[in-house]
Write an enzyme that holds these catalytic residues in place. Sequence first.
Site, PDB file in Angstrom:
ATOM      1  N   SER A 153     127.793 -35.906  58.558  1.00 37.59           N
ATOM      2  CA  SER A 153     128.369 -35.698  57.233  1.00 37.59           C
ATOM      3  C   SER A 153     129.841 -35.360  57.372  1.00 37.59           C
ATOM      4  O   SER A 153     130.300 -34.922  58.434  1.00 37.59           O
ATOM      5  CB  SER A 153     127.644 -34.540  56.529  1.00 37.59           C
ATOM      6  OG  SER A 153     128.307 -34.150  55.345  1.00 37.59           O
TER       7      SER A 153
ATOM      8  N   TYR B 155     124.113 -25.871  55.829  1.00 33.46           N
ATOM      9  CA  TYR B 155     124.250 -27.308  56.085  1.00 33.46           C
ATOM     10  C   TYR B 155     125.463 -27.588  56.961  1.00 33.46           C
ATOM     11  O   TYR B 155     125.389 -28.365  57.919  1.00 33.46           O
ATOM     12  CB  TYR B 155     124.368 -28.044  54.748  1.00 33.46           C
ATOM     13  CG  TYR B 155     124.346 -29.545  54.857  1.00 33.46           C
ATOM     14  CD1 TYR B 155     123.168 -30.222  55.137  1.00 33.46           C
ATOM     15  CD2 TYR B 155     125.509 -30.294  54.654  1.00 33.46           C
ATOM     16  CE1 TYR B 155     123.140 -31.609  55.217  1.00 33.46           C
ATOM     17  CE2 TYR B 155     125.493 -31.674  54.733  1.00 33.46           C
ATOM     18  CZ  TYR B 155     124.309 -32.328  55.017  1.00 33.46           C
ATOM     19  OH  TYR B 155     124.293 -33.701  55.114  1.00 33.46           O
TER      20      TYR B 155
END
Length: 287
Positions: free
Chosen positions: A136, A149
């Site tokens: 990501s 995350y």
Amino acid sequence: MTSSPRSILITGCSSGIGLATAKGLHARGWRVFATVRQPDQVAMLEQAGLIPMLLDLVDSENIKKVCGQVLDMTDGKLDALFNNAGFGQPGAVEDLPRMAIREQFEVNLFGPLELTNHLLPIMRQQGHGRIVWNSSVLGFAAMPYRGAYNASKFAMEGLVDTLRLELTGSNIHVSLIEPGPILSRFRDNAFQAFQRNIQRDTSFHRMVYDEMEARLKKTGATSGFTLPAEAILSPLLHALESKPPKARYRVTTPTKLFAIARRLLPTRWLDALLLRASGGEKPPTCR
């Protein structure tokens, strides 16, 4: 004599990136083993021409079982693995209980690593392989209220960089895909994790959580930069089929811009940019 199609195992294929790339590779002639966690999703995968597998990345025995099943169906060979499955645990770092961090890492990192390590000996034996990890933009540019995350993806990037170095000369290539905003069910799953693990009513950040919940409940694209899940197919194909593949594939404009900003800007300036990009989700002291 015709050669057998190339084979790939893809995790997290119930929707979004996993489903889109599984269908795209199948259309290109790949034999796709597509994993999901829920039995009621199997029929959908079969109808798409995929080979469904039930996989829970927090279950070591299940991981071992799935690897055995795949290898039984491929005569002990596997060309590629796409570690795509994962979810996001929202919440301020000070509100994250230990079990929430553990769950985040189990799904996003520990399970995919265990799966990878089960399959690496097969790739070494056959003399080739491709392993692609779905990271990501938050794997190199941290944003507030996404600490669990962020941490799992930062850790993934370090682990994959190390693995790539350790596989030098093996003809097993490792790549990272770093998407920015992609249209998927990611927000739905994140909202469920938020409700499950964060005690919002007693939090210092409860006003921020109002903004967060509004974003997580929103359907469709959250910005003009959001791309459909199919946008990941092209970089994935390059990672699987090109000689040699890239170490990193940055997808969406925000990912590319933040990568440049991280290289060029002082930390304070980068922090200001990341806070601004967070929209309404700023610490109460910044309002």
